[in-house]
Design a protein around this motif. Structure first.
Motif, short mmCIF file in Angstrom:
data_model
loop_
_atom_site.label_atom_id
_atom_site.label_comp_id
_atom_site.label_asym_id
_atom_site.label_seq_id
_atom_site.Cartn_x
_atom_site.Cartn_y
_atom_site.Cartn_z
N LYS A 57 0.82 -1.21 0.00
CA LYS A 57 0.00 0.00 0.00
C LYS A 57 0.86 1.26 0.00
CE LYS A 57 -4.18 -1.76 2.27
NZ LYS A 57 -5.03 -1.68 3.51
N ARG A 58 2.00 1.18 0.66
CA ARG A 58 2.87 2.35 0.78
C ARG A 58 3.66 2.63 -0.48
NH1 ARG A 58 5.01 0.33 6.64
NH2 ARG A 58 3.19 0.98 7.86
N ILE A 59 3.75 1.63 -1.36
CA ILE A 59 4.54 1.84 -2.59
C ILE A 59 3.66 1.78 -3.83
CG2 ILE A 59 6.71 1.03 -1.58
CD1 ILE A 59 6.23 -1.67 -2.96
N GLU A 60 2.39 2.08 -3.67
CA GLU A 60 1.49 2.13 -4.81
C GLU A 60 1.38 3.53 -5.37
OE1 GLU A 60 -1.78 -1.43 -4.28
OE2 GLU A 60 -2.13 0.48 -3.23
N VAL A 61 1.17 3.60 -6.67
CA VAL A 61 0.99 4.89 -7.34
C VAL A 61 -0.24 4.79 -8.24
CG1 VAL A 61 3.44 5.45 -7.30
CG2 VAL A 61 2.49 4.23 -9.26
N PRO A 62 -0.87 5.92 -8.56
CA PRO A 62 -2.06 5.89 -9.44
C PRO A 62 -1.72 5.34 -10.82
CG PRO A 62 -1.86 8.00 -8.31
CD PRO A 62 -0.58 7.27 -8.07
N LYS A 63 -2.66 4.60 -11.43
CA LYS A 63 -2.44 4.08 -12.77
C LYS A 63 -2.29 5.20 -13.80
CE LYS A 63 -4.43 0.62 -14.60
NZ LYS A 63 -5.50 -0.27 -15.16
N SER A 64 -2.82 6.37 -13.50
CA SER A 64 -2.69 7.51 -14.40
C SER A 64 -1.23 7.93 -14.57
CB SER A 64 -3.50 8.71 -13.90
OG SER A 64 -3.08 9.10 -12.60
N TRP A 65 -0.37 7.45 -13.68
CA TRP A 65 1.06 7.76 -13.80
C TRP A 65 1.71 7.04 -14.96
CZ3 TRP A 65 4.05 8.53 -8.57
CH2 TRP A 65 3.45 9.58 -7.86
N PHE A 66 0.96 6.21 -15.67
CA PHE A 66 1.45 5.65 -16.93
C PHE A 66 1.94 6.77 -17.84
CE2 PHE A 66 -1.13 1.64 -16.38
CZ PHE A 66 -0.07 0.77 -16.55
N ALA A 67 1.29 7.91 -17.76
CA ALA A 67 1.64 9.03 -18.63
C ALA A 67 3.09 9.47 -18.45
CB ALA A 67 0.70 10.21 -18.36
N HIS A 68 3.65 9.24 -17.27
CA HIS A 68 5.00 9.70 -16.99
C HIS A 68 6.02 9.04 -17.91
CE1 HIS A 68 3.81 10.85 -12.59
NE2 HIS A 68 3.16 11.53 -13.52
N PHE A 69 5.94 7.69 -18.03
CA PHE A 69 6.97 7.08 -18.87
C PHE A 69 6.68 7.21 -20.36
CE2 PHE A 69 4.33 3.32 -18.83
CZ PHE A 69 4.09 2.99 -17.50
N TYR A 70 5.44 7.52 -20.74
CA TYR A 70 5.19 7.84 -22.14
C TYR A 70 5.77 9.20 -22.49
CZ TYR A 70 1.98 3.88 -22.31
OH TYR A 70 1.45 2.62 -22.27
N LEU A 71 5.63 10.15 -21.57
CA LEU A 71 6.24 11.47 -21.79
C LEU A 71 7.75 11.36 -21.82
CD1 LEU A 71 6.10 14.54 -22.02
CD2 LEU A 71 5.99 14.65 -19.51
N TYR A 72 8.30 10.61 -20.89
CA TYR A 72 9.75 10.38 -20.82
C TYR A 72 10.28 9.81 -22.13
CZ TYR A 72 13.81 7.38 -19.73
OH TYR A 72 15.01 6.72 -19.76
N CYS A 73 9.61 8.76 -22.64
CA CYS A 73 10.07 8.12 -23.87
C CYS A 73 9.84 9.02 -25.08
CB CYS A 73 9.36 6.79 -24.07
SG CYS A 73 10.01 5.81 -25.44
N SER A 74 8.76 9.78 -25.09
CA SER A 74 8.49 10.68 -26.21
C SER A 74 9.62 11.70 -26.37
CB SER A 74 7.16 11.41 -26.01
OG SER A 74 6.08 10.51 -26.01
N LEU A 75 10.07 12.25 -25.26
CA LEU A 75 11.13 13.26 -25.31
C LEU A 75 12.45 12.66 -25.78
CD1 LEU A 75 10.31 15.21 -22.01
CD2 LEU A 75 9.82 15.90 -24.37
N ILE A 76 12.78 11.47 -25.25
CA ILE A 76 14.03 10.82 -25.65
C ILE A 76 13.96 10.43 -27.12
CG2 ILE A 76 15.46 8.76 -25.36
CD1 ILE A 76 14.95 8.86 -22.43
N GLN A 77 12.84 9.85 -27.54
CA GLN A 77 12.71 9.40 -28.92
C GLN A 77 12.70 10.57 -29.89
OE1 GLN A 77 13.05 6.31 -29.69
NE2 GLN A 77 12.91 6.72 -31.88
N LEU A 78 12.14 11.68 -29.48
CA LEU A 78 12.16 12.88 -30.32
C LEU A 78 13.59 13.36 -30.51
CD1 LEU A 78 10.64 15.14 -31.80
CD2 LEU A 78 10.49 16.36 -29.61
N TYR A 79 14.38 13.29 -29.44
CA TYR A 79 15.78 13.70 -29.54
C TYR A 79 16.57 12.75 -30.45
CZ TYR A 79 20.50 15.01 -28.09
OH TYR A 79 21.81 15.42 -28.09
N ILE A 80 16.31 11.44 -30.31
CA ILE A 80 16.97 10.46 -31.17
C ILE A 80 16.58 10.67 -32.63
CG2 ILE A 80 17.07 8.01 -31.78
CD1 ILE A 80 16.89 7.33 -28.85
N PHE A 81 15.30 10.89 -32.89
CA PHE A 81 14.84 11.09 -34.26
C PHE A 81 15.45 12.36 -34.84
CE2 PHE A 81 11.72 12.66 -37.40
CZ PHE A 81 11.73 11.57 -38.26
#
Length: 320
Positions: A57-81
């Motif tokens: 319970k103490r290490i749970e996060v909202p499922k909406s936080w999925f957006a965090h690693f999509y944003l993270y990857c989008s920025l990295i992939q944009l830089y690679i592209f």
């Protein structure tokens, strides 16, 4: 030593074994503690009948936080592209490209310093563009399409998302011109007319891969939109409860979004002509993960709704 291949292979095997236990293909409810199942499962499939561990319970996060690693990857992939466009199209000197030098050093540490060049510049640029479209679309969906329930995921799944997308971006370029360490082909850094007008089998596979990508993208978006619409009346969210989705691929399988994810990653492997061993490992991991998660959700649906359609499969139409 290629840590990318080893890492994704270990993840694929681990999630497969965990799935065997978690989905009761191997009887384990009386052997393993409840915390094991609560750690492996997430979301609706983690609706355990036992009280959830205080530690989890103490290490749970909202499922909406999925957006965090999509944003993270989008920025990295944009830089690679952007980096690829500079060296593959505008013929920028690789030695002057900070992006190439930076990613090459990371790849040397994670994928070994003797990576043969297997993929052409045009193929790399194409897959990079499609992957950028994929992760930015998923970020958009998590922000503006999906309606998340109050279920949560533990920090393990959250961190695993960052590991997956970090490894995927590196795997995509590990054997490409400018990023590989050993040039064993005639591929040049700059895209030329001859590179674009490659042999017909390559062209056919590129077109087929693009078609599979488009189909997977449409089906995944439709699935996520369908999930969201079950909780909406017009544009207003009226409930967070789970309901039985219908229509489209939902008439065949419980988790069209997972099936579409497999197709999208498979489309990149097709375009690579399965010549990128790092991406092959990513694909193996994605298949293992999505099938396992799909079966978990399929079992949950059948337990939750007695009227659930009995002819539906879990993830793969007509098969599984």
């Amino acid at each position: 030593m290629n840590l990318l291949i080893i890492g994704f292979a270990i993840l694929a095997v681990a999630i497969f074994v965990f799935g065997l236990f978690s989905n009761n293909f191997i009887p384990s409810q009386s052997i393993l503690p409840p915390i094991f199942f609560q750690l492996v499962r997430y979301g609706r499939a983690n609706g355990s009948k036992t009280e959830k561990s205080n530690i989890l319970k103490r290490i749970e996060v909202p499922k909406s936080w999925f957006a965090h690693f999509y944003l993270y990857c989008s920025l990295i992939q944009l830089y690679i592209f952007h980096t690829m466009v500079q060296i593959y199209i505008f013929n920028k000197d690789i030695n002057e490209s900070t992006g190439v030098l930076w990613f090459s050093k990371i790849l040397d540490s994670t994928a070994g310093n003797s990576r043969p060049e297997r993929i052409s510049s045009s193929t790399t640029l194409l897959v990079s563009l499609l992957f950028l479209i994929q992760v930015t679309r998923r970020f958009y969906e998590t922000r503006y399409v999906s309606v998340f329930s109050n279920t949560k995921m533990n920090i393990f799944h959250y961190v695993l998302g960052f590991v997956h997308y970090s490894g995927s971006t590196l795997s995509l370029i590990a054997h490409s011109p400018g990023f590989s360490t050993v040039s064993t082909s005639s591929h040049s850094n700059q895209i030329t007319l001859d590179d674009v007008k490659s042999e017909w089998t390559t062209l056919v596979l590129h077109l087929f891969g693009i078609a599979v990508f488009i189909y997977g993208t449409i089906e995944q978006y439709n699935a996520h939109a369908a999930y969201a619409n079950l909780r909406k009346k017009g544009n207003t969210v009226v409930t967070q409860t789970h309901k039985i989705p219908t229509g489209g691929l939902f008439e065949l399988i419980s988790c069209p979004n997972y099936w579409a994810e497999i197709l999208i990653y498979f489309s990149f492997a097709i375009i690579f002509q399965f010549q990128n061993p790092c991406w092959n490992a990513v694909l193996l991991w994605v298949i293992s993960n999505q099938v396992t998660a799909g079966i978990m959700n399929h079992i949950w649906y059948k337990e939750k709704f007695p009227e659930y359609p009995k002819n539906r499969k879990a993830v793969i139409p007509y098969l599984l």
